[in-house]
Design a protein around this motif. Structure first.
Motif, PDB file in Angstrom:
ATOM      1  N   ARG A 155       8.178  68.296 -37.262  1.00  0.00           N
ATOM      2  CA  ARG A 155       8.962  67.748 -36.160  1.00  0.00           C
ATOM      3  C   ARG A 155       8.244  66.585 -35.491  1.00  0.00           C
ATOM      4  N   LEU A 156       9.018  65.786 -34.827  1.00  0.00           N
ATOM      5  CA  LEU A 156       8.464  64.736 -33.986  1.00  0.00           C
ATOM      6  C   LEU A 156       7.681  65.393 -32.852  1.00  0.00           C
ATOM      7  N   GLN A 157       6.451  64.904 -32.622  1.00  0.00           N
ATOM      8  CA  GLN A 157       5.638  65.526 -31.574  1.00  0.00           C
ATOM      9  C   GLN A 157       4.843  64.466 -30.833  1.00  0.00           C
ATOM     10  N   LEU A 158       4.521  64.790 -29.595  1.00  0.00           N
ATOM     11  CA  LEU A 158       3.749  63.865 -28.777  1.00  0.00           C
ATOM     12  C   LEU A 158       2.312  63.799 -29.278  1.00  0.00           C
TER      13      LEU A 158
ATOM     14  N   GLU B 114       5.069  80.108 -28.214  1.00  0.00           N
ATOM     15  CA  GLU B 114       6.484  80.202 -27.828  1.00  0.00           C
ATOM     16  C   GLU B 114       7.325  79.593 -28.935  1.00  0.00           C
ATOM     17  N   ALA B 115       8.578  80.058 -29.066  1.00  0.00           N
ATOM     18  CA  ALA B 115       9.464  79.524 -30.077  1.00  0.00           C
ATOM     19  C   ALA B 115       9.834  78.104 -29.696  1.00  0.00           C
ATOM     20  N   GLY B 116      10.036  77.275 -30.727  1.00  0.00           N
ATOM     21  CA  GLY B 116      10.370  75.883 -30.485  1.00  0.00           C
ATOM     22  C   GLY B 116      11.851  75.690 -30.320  1.00  0.00           C
ATOM     23  N   VAL B 117      12.256  74.419 -30.233  1.00  0.00           N
ATOM     24  CA  VAL B 117      13.666  74.070 -30.141  1.00  0.00           C
ATOM     25  C   VAL B 117      14.332  74.359 -31.484  1.00  0.00           C
ATOM     26  N   ALA B 118      15.454  75.067 -31.436  1.00  0.00           N
ATOM     27  CA  ALA B 118      16.178  75.424 -32.654  1.00  0.00           C
ATOM     28  C   ALA B 118      17.441  74.578 -32.766  1.00  0.00           C
ATOM     29  N   GLN B 119      17.741  74.153 -33.997  1.00  0.00           N
ATOM     30  CA  GLN B 119      18.959  73.399 -34.260  1.00  0.00           C
ATOM     31  C   GLN B 119      19.640  73.935 -35.515  1.00  0.00           C
ATOM     32  N   SER B 120      20.967  73.885 -35.509  1.00  0.00           N
ATOM     33  CA  SER B 120      21.709  74.221 -36.729  1.00  0.00           C
ATOM     34  C   SER B 120      23.013  73.426 -36.746  1.00  0.00           C
TER      35      SER B 120
ATOM     36  N   TYR C 137      20.374  63.914 -36.139  1.00  0.00           N
ATOM     37  CA  TYR C 137      20.628  64.195 -34.729  1.00  0.00           C
ATOM     38  C   TYR C 137      19.551  65.162 -34.244  1.00  0.00           C
ATOM     39  N   LEU C 138      18.774  64.686 -33.296  1.00  0.00           N
ATOM     40  CA  LEU C 138      17.646  65.433 -32.770  1.00  0.00           C
ATOM     41  C   LEU C 138      17.969  65.991 -31.394  1.00  0.00           C
ATOM     42  N   CYS C 139      17.596  67.226 -31.197  1.00  0.00           N
ATOM     43  CA  CYS C 139      17.683  67.832 -29.878  1.00  0.00           C
ATOM     44  C   CYS C 139      16.253  68.001 -29.361  1.00  0.00           C
ATOM     45  N   ALA C 140      16.061  67.779 -28.088  1.00  0.00           N
ATOM     46  CA  ALA C 140      14.751  67.959 -27.466  1.00  0.00           C
ATOM     47  C   ALA C 140      14.941  68.636 -26.120  1.00  0.00           C
ATOM     48  N   SER C 141      13.883  69.273 -25.634  1.00  0.00           N
ATOM     49  CA  SER C 141      13.955  69.878 -24.309  1.00  0.00           C
ATOM     50  C   SER C 141      12.640  69.678 -23.582  1.00  0.00           C
ATOM     51  N   SER C 142      12.714  69.727 -22.249  1.00  0.00           N
ATOM     52  CA  SER C 142      11.512  69.646 -21.424  1.00  0.00           C
ATOM     53  C   SER C 142      11.725  70.504 -20.180  1.00  0.00           C
ATOM     54  N   LEU C 143      10.621  70.859 -19.546  1.00  0.00           N
ATOM     55  CA  LEU C 143      10.722  71.699 -18.348  1.00  0.00           C
ATOM     56  C   LEU C 143      11.594  71.030 -17.293  1.00  0.00           C
ATOM     57  N   SER C 144      11.340  69.733 -17.113  1.00  0.00           N
ATOM     58  CA  SER C 144      12.146  68.955 -16.175  1.00  0.00           C
ATOM     59  C   SER C 144      12.014  67.494 -16.579  1.00  0.00           C
TER      60      SER C 144
ATOM     61  N   ASN D  30       6.208  65.800 -17.801  1.00  0.00           N
ATOM     62  CA  ASN D  30       6.964  66.748 -18.613  1.00  0.00           C
ATOM     63  C   ASN D  30       7.142  66.237 -20.024  1.00  0.00           C
ATOM     64  N   GLU D  31       6.540  66.970 -20.964  1.00  0.00           N
ATOM     65  CA  GLU D  31       6.611  66.584 -22.370  1.00  0.00           C
ATOM     66  C   GLU D  31       7.929  67.033 -22.972  1.00  0.00           C
ATOM     67  N   GLN D  32       8.495  66.176 -23.827  1.00  0.00           N
ATOM     68  CA  GLN D  32       9.692  66.545 -24.570  1.00  0.00           C
ATOM     69  C   GLN D  32       9.281  67.183 -25.888  1.00  0.00           C
ATOM     70  N   TYR D  33       9.892  68.320 -26.200  1.00  0.00           N
ATOM     71  CA  TYR D  33       9.649  69.031 -27.454  1.00  0.00           C
ATOM     72  C   TYR D  33      10.897  68.883 -28.321  1.00  0.00           C
ATOM     73  N   PHE D  34      10.683  68.465 -29.547  1.00  0.00           N
ATOM     74  CA  PHE D  34      11.794  68.147 -30.435  1.00  0.00           C
ATOM     75  C   PHE D  34      12.093  69.276 -31.412  1.00  0.00           C
ATOM     76  N   GLY D  35      13.370  69.396 -31.740  1.00  0.00           N
ATOM     77  CA  GLY D  35      13.794  70.295 -32.793  1.00  0.00           C
ATOM     78  C   GLY D  35      13.655  69.633 -34.160  1.00  0.00           C
ATOM     79  N   PRO D  36      13.991  70.370 -35.234  1.00  0.00           N
ATOM     80  CA  PRO D  36      13.844  69.838 -36.590  1.00  0.00           C
ATOM     81  C   PRO D  36      14.907  68.808 -36.959  1.00  0.00           C
ATOM     82  N   GLY D  37      15.986  68.765 -36.186  1.00  0.00           N
ATOM     83  CA  GLY D  37      17.046  67.789 -36.453  1.00  0.00           C
ATOM     84  C   GLY D  37      18.118  68.310 -37.398  1.00  0.00           C
ATOM     85  N   THR D  38      19.291  67.682 -37.304  1.00  0.00           N
ATOM     86  CA  THR D  38      20.392  67.930 -38.242  1.00  0.00           C
ATOM     87  C   THR D  38      20.683  66.612 -38.942  1.00  0.00           C
TER      88      THR D  38
END
Lengths: 108, 115
Positions: free
Chosen positions: A43-46, B1-7, B90-97, B102-110
């Motif tokens: 995955r893309l990572q910082l 912790e589990a990462g961002v999931a995409q399907s 298409y990438l999904c990412a999430s961050s605390l705020s 706040n770092e963005q964590y990315f999913g594996p993409g579709t």
């Protein structure tokens, strides 16, 4: 407008040689700059951010506001550094804008 | 912790068909992002949610793309009808705020291919 330019799509260096991936930005305010990395099948990572002023995996990047640059450097390249590298900027809207990316290949 | 999931991870459709992507962010992350990455380019933000509200959708082609995050957790991105130029990851990412650290964590993409 926010804009990030990575002039090199491809960069190939030999193991042990210095590496410099270029990044220039356009933003009228005070930006946050980042380098993201994507290793093969991952995955893309910082990788690092300018406000942390840290060295990650031997990489450093200094924000040069006069030249509007944030080049990524490593003195001695390793084969595991082969990856896709993206420079990104976060401006006032807290939105990340990415450059086109540079594919770095380290030759043995 | 589990990462961002995409399907799904891959999807092939014909032009003019519709498609939907699903994203489950990291637990507790209030901010969720959808990016489009066309081959040879960097990711481009399509839409950003803070909990279940839209913060930025300025680059979302609203005539054909829609996204929702009804309960402030999972999100879906839909394209209807698809065009050839929608072929991308298409990438999904999430961050605390959305704050500075706040770092963005990315999913594996579709990976979407429109034929």
């Amino acid at each position: 407008a926010q804009r990030v330019t990575q002039p090199e799509k491809l960069l190939s260096v030999f193991k042990g040689a210095p590496v410099e991936l270029k990044c220039n930005y356009s933003y009228s305010g005070s930006p946050e700059l980042f380098w993201y990395v994507q290793y093969s099948r991952q995955r893309l990572q910082l990788l690092l951010r300018h406000i942390s002023r840290e060295s990650i995996k031997g990489f450093t990047a200094d924000l040069n506001k006069g030249e509007t640059s944030f080049h990524l450097k490593k003195p001695f390249a390793q084969e595991e550094d082969s990856a896709m590298y993206y420079c990104a900027l976060k401006g006032g809207a807290q939105k990340l804008v990415f450059g086109q990316g540079t594919r770095l290949t380290i030759n043995p | 912790e589990a990462g961002v999931a995409q399907s799904p991870r891959y999807k092939i459709i014909e032009k003019r068909q519709s498609v939907a992507f699903w994203c489950n962010p990291i637990s507790g992350h209030a901010t969720l992002y959808w990016y489009q990455q066309i081959l040879g380019q960097g990711p481009k933000l399509l839409i950003q949610f803070q909990n279940n509200g839209v913060v930025d959708d300025s680059q979302l082609p609203k005539d054909r793309f829609s996204a929702e995050r009804l309960k402030g957790v999972d999100s879906t991105l839909k394209i209807q009808p698809a065009k050839l130029e929608d072929s991308a990851v298409y990438l999904c990412a999430s961050s605390l705020s959305t704050g500075r650290l706040n770092e963005q964590y990315f999913g594996p993409g579709t990976r979407l291919t429109v034929t």
